[in-house]
Design an enzyme around this catalytic site. Structure first.
Site, PDB file in Angstrom:
ATOM      1  N   LEU A 123       0.921  -1.139  -0.060  1.00 31.94           N
ATOM      2  CA  LEU A 123       0.042   0.087  -0.150  1.00 31.94           C
ATOM      3  C   LEU A 123       0.928   1.245   0.063  1.00 31.94           C
ATOM      4  O   LEU A 123       1.552   1.618   0.987  1.00 31.94           O
ATOM      5  CB  LEU A 123      -0.915   0.184   1.318  1.00 31.94           C
ATOM      6  CG  LEU A 123      -1.739   1.147   1.239  1.00 31.94           C
ATOM      7  CD1 LEU A 123      -2.871   1.341   0.256  1.00 31.94           C
ATOM      8  CD2 LEU A 123      -2.691   1.176   2.300  1.00 31.94           C
ATOM      9  N   HIS A 124       0.691   2.124  -0.904  1.00 27.54           N
ATOM     10  CA  HIS A 124       1.347   3.277  -1.151  1.00 27.54           C
ATOM     11  C   HIS A 124       0.587   4.400  -1.976  1.00 27.54           C
ATOM     12  O   HIS A 124       0.086   4.203  -2.772  1.00 27.54           O
ATOM     13  CB  HIS A 124       2.818   3.208  -1.643  1.00 27.54           C
ATOM     14  CG  HIS A 124       2.866   2.818  -3.099  1.00 27.54           C
ATOM     15  ND1 HIS A 124       2.367   1.415  -3.370  1.00 27.54           N
ATOM     16  CD2 HIS A 124       3.180   3.264  -3.998  1.00 27.54           C
ATOM     17  CE1 HIS A 124       2.564   1.116  -4.805  1.00 27.54           C
ATOM     18  NE2 HIS A 124       2.709   2.361  -5.478  1.00 27.54           N
TER      19      HIS A 124
END
Lengths: 327, 419
Positions: B259-260
């Site tokens: 997740l980014h």
């Protein structure tokens, strides 16, 4: 500089400075520039009132009314080039010629100054064309979009033009003026070395000069002088800054005055400022981060794309032209 | 199974194959941080910069949401803010910290190229699409197959993820401060699963960074209420409307399943920010308290627009809910956060799927533009000089139109999200 009084000068064409030995080809260059309404920089031999001669580094630029392309004035800025400087300049020029194909015709201060004068002249005319506007002080000759973004940078900094001869300052922040005591017109158009003085460490000077030559970043500390002669330790960071074309448009110099406190070991001795502590105190982390943030802000601003470049559509007939996905 | 083959963008130096990486990492001292990776073991004794953000529990009423006006008017926002009351626009500690830390990394030479040396320009036209020529982003890495028909995939520790990135790529930890105001510490121990802001070593503009929520929790690429809120909070910490945050789901050009979010400064309006919006009447009434939901108009990609109502948390709730629906229905999408967290665009998209099925015209594919969040919103990053020189508004529009769902499908998706 010329020995004339205002009455003797006003109303005359500036060619009274010329004399028998003034280079004819240089005069032609100036005339061509006026005919073509463009700016020009030449170095030519001029005469004072007492008929003594001097080398004049002369920059001429047209000034246009702020709302039209019509040229209303020409600004000429003269700078006397001393003969010992001349020798040095000539050898530098030779070097420059060898290094690159664009020949630097004359070294000189004046381009930025001319721009500043132009800006002042055209803003003076603003009231007559309508918009009553309080004219901001001229602290810059960069374009107005960029100027506003730069005005948001709180730190003391200058921008110089590395393409112009001798890297003249083209923008100066208010914090710089507050720190050094100079006014903008005393700073614009000059090389930043005017901050240096008798006890400035030559090694630090050389380090900065080399960085500018190599278009590299450099940070160092050196003894500088305010307008009133007060020496101060200047923690300076300089670096090339690129514009939207990816080209180096400016050199940024961000200054941080290191205050004379026992805590950081900085000591400025008025009488013997040469007593530079050989081992410099470590850079203040916080000051460093302020400088870095300023550089970041400047980089973002200089790469900015002017909103003025956008065409403003006049009506609401937009989508049909593209005919694709619309609600 | 649908796949596309592409060379993944390198976000972290540890993604590079050894020779290229070694060349890049040689002689970069930085107190050995480069040798520490961002997993539990590496972070146990590490001290990293820490940025505390303010928890904005209450509403913040803003006079102006649209920072860049509309297609008819281009306000001079720098003028506005400099002539305005200083206390109204305090200089943000976040922008200060991000710029200073980023400049440090720039000076250390951690980026693969100098992004400020890339040419950029506004393409003539009504919208002001922005083009950039970026020849440095390409790598010698081998092209990899990416599955584009599965928006949710399990975290796979055998693939690259940010727990394998070097600690020298960390700009700062990003943690809430429930009590006071925003703050910064030069070096702080890492407590629990901290959220981190890292540099993107292949930046597309100055300040390009990655927000990795709760890094050691190893979350896959998936947006929910809490992670949407974190991204909004980051946007709100900046008071610079030129800083935007984007998100790409799997199947919408994310290449790392960890997740980014991504953010950077571009000192120009994005075309999508100036596009008109139209209310979705029923939704407006129902959701007004939380946030205002409308849809984009006169823009090549159909999308939803969330505008702040009550507060950030309520808006994050609506966005998180919509994203969860898209994710469980396997619809790839991109998010774009603008106006310092006060407006968010959501684009369900189908370009990668079309690409996998061979339905995208060759001339569009040839430009190598991967229409992820920033591209969809109007920042076109081109690899070839010819494409850069010749790019027109008409061509950009055509490319982006391929990203969009059809009107029929878009309406179905809106109904799914807000039944």
């Amino acid at each position: 500089m010329s020995g004339y009084s205002p009455e003797e000068v006003l109303g005359k064409n500036c060619r009274f400075l010329q004399g028998p030995a003034t280079e004819k080809n240089k005069i032609m260059e100036i005339r061509d520039a006026i005919r073509e309404e463009r700016e020009v920089t030449v170095r030519l031999l001029n005469y004072r009132k007492d008929r003594s001669t001097f080398h004049n580094c002369f920059h001429l630029a047209p000034v246009r009314a702020s709302n039209s392309a019509h040229v209303t004035h020409y600004v000429g800025v003269q700078m006397e080039v001393k003969s010992d400087e001349l020798e040095q300049i000539e050898s530098e020029e030779q070097l420059a010629r060898q290094q690159c194909s664009t020949v630097v015709e004359a070294p000189g201060p004046s381009k930025a100054e001319v721009l500043a004068v132009s800006a002042a002249l055209s803003s003076q005319r603003m009231p007559s064309t309508g918009a009553p506007d309080s004219n901001p002080p001229v602290t810059s000759s960069v374009e107005s979009n960029l100027l506003r973004a730069l005005n948001r940078v709180a730190q003391s900094f200058v921008l110089s033009d590395p393409v112009a001869p001798d890297n003249p300052i083209v923008h100066v922040s208010q914090a710089f003026l507050d720190m050094t005591g100079y006014s903008a017109d005393e700073v614009l158009g000059r090389n930043c070395r005017f901050l240096q003085g008798p006890n400035t460490d030559p090694a630090a000077r050389a380090q900065l000069a080399e960085a500018v030559r190599e278009k590299k970043a450099c940070s160092t500390r050196l003894l500088n002088y305010k307008k009133d002669g007060t020496p101060f330790w200047n923690c300076i960071l300089i670096c090339p800054v690129r514009n939207a074309h990816g080209e180096v448009a400016f050199f940024a110099g961000v200054q941080q005055e290191m205050k004379d406190t026992a805590a950081n070991g900085v000591k400025v001795d008025q009488d013997a400022a040469a007593l530079v502590p050989p081992s410099m105190p470590p850079a203040n982390k916080l000051a460093d981060s302020h400088q870095k943030a300023a550089v970041g802000q400047i980089r973002v601003a200089v790469r900015g794309l002017a909103t003025g470049g956008l065409t403003k559509t006049s009506s609401n007939e937009l989508p049909a032209a593209h005919g694709a996905a619309v609600a | 199974m649908l796949t596309i083959t592409r060379v993944p963008t390198v976000l972290s130096l540890n993604q590079l194959d050894s020779p290229e990486k070694d060349a890049k990492k040689a002689d970069k001292g930085n107190f050995g941080l480069k040798d520490i990776v961002l997993n539990e073991e590496g972070l146990a004794d590490a001290r990293l910069p820490l940025y505390y953000f303010l928890c904005r529990k209450t509403s913040f009423l803003s006079k102006k949401v649209r920072s860049f006006g509309d297609l008819q008017t281009v306000p001079d926002i720098d003028q506005d803010s400099s002539s305005g009351d200083e206390s109204d626009q305090p200089r943000s500690l976040f922008d200060h910290t991000l710029l200073a830390e980023w400049e440090n990394k720039f000076e250390e030479g951690l980026f693969r190229y100098d992004v400020t040396a890339c040419q950029t320009k506004v393409i003539p036209g009504d919208y002001g699409f922005v083009a950039q020529l970026n020849e440095g982003r390409a790598t010698k890495k081998r092209a990899t197959e990416f599955r584009v028909d599965k928006v949710l995939q399990d975290f796979d520790d055998s693939k690259f993820n940010f727990t394998k990135a070097g600690a020298n790529e960390v700009l700062f930890q990003f943690a809430p401060n429930p009590n006071e105001e925003s703050g910064f510490e030069e070096a702080a121990p890492v407590r629990g699963a901290a959220s981190m802001v890292l540099i993107n070593v292949s930046p597309i503009e100055y300040g390009h960074c990655l927000l990795v929520p709760r890094i050691t929790d190893r979350l896959p690429q998936r947006v929910d209420h809490s992670t949407a809120l974190l991204a909004l909070q980051m946007a709100a910490e900046s008071n610079n409307p030129y800083f935007r945050i984007g998100y790409n789901s799997l199947g919408a050009y994310a290449t790392i399943n960890h997740l980014h979010f991504q953010g950077y400064y571009l000192m120009a309006p994005f075309p999508v920010e100036r596009a008109p919006t139209a209310p979705l009447t029923k939704l407006m009434k129902r959701r007004r308290a939380d946030c205002i939901i409308s849809r984009l108009q006169q823009y090549p990609v159909r999308g939803l627009v969330f505008e702040i109502g009550k507060n950030l948390d309520a808006m994050a709730g609506q966005i998180g809910m919509a994203c969860e629906v898209l994710q469980t229905n396997n619809i790839p999408f991109n998010l774009f956060i603008v106006d310092c967290g006060k407006r968010v665009f959501l684009f369900p998209q189908c370009y990668a799927e079309k690409q996998a099925q061979g339905l995208v015209p060759e001339e569009l594919l040839d430009t190598g533009v991967n229409p992820a969040a920033f591209e969809i919103c109007g920042h076109m990053v081109l690899k070839r000089s010819d494409d850069y020189v010749n790019l027109t508004e008409e061509f950009t529009w055509r490319l982006l139109a391929e990203v969009s769902l059809t009107e029929e499908r878009f309406q179905e998706v809106v109904k799914l999200c807000f039944p």
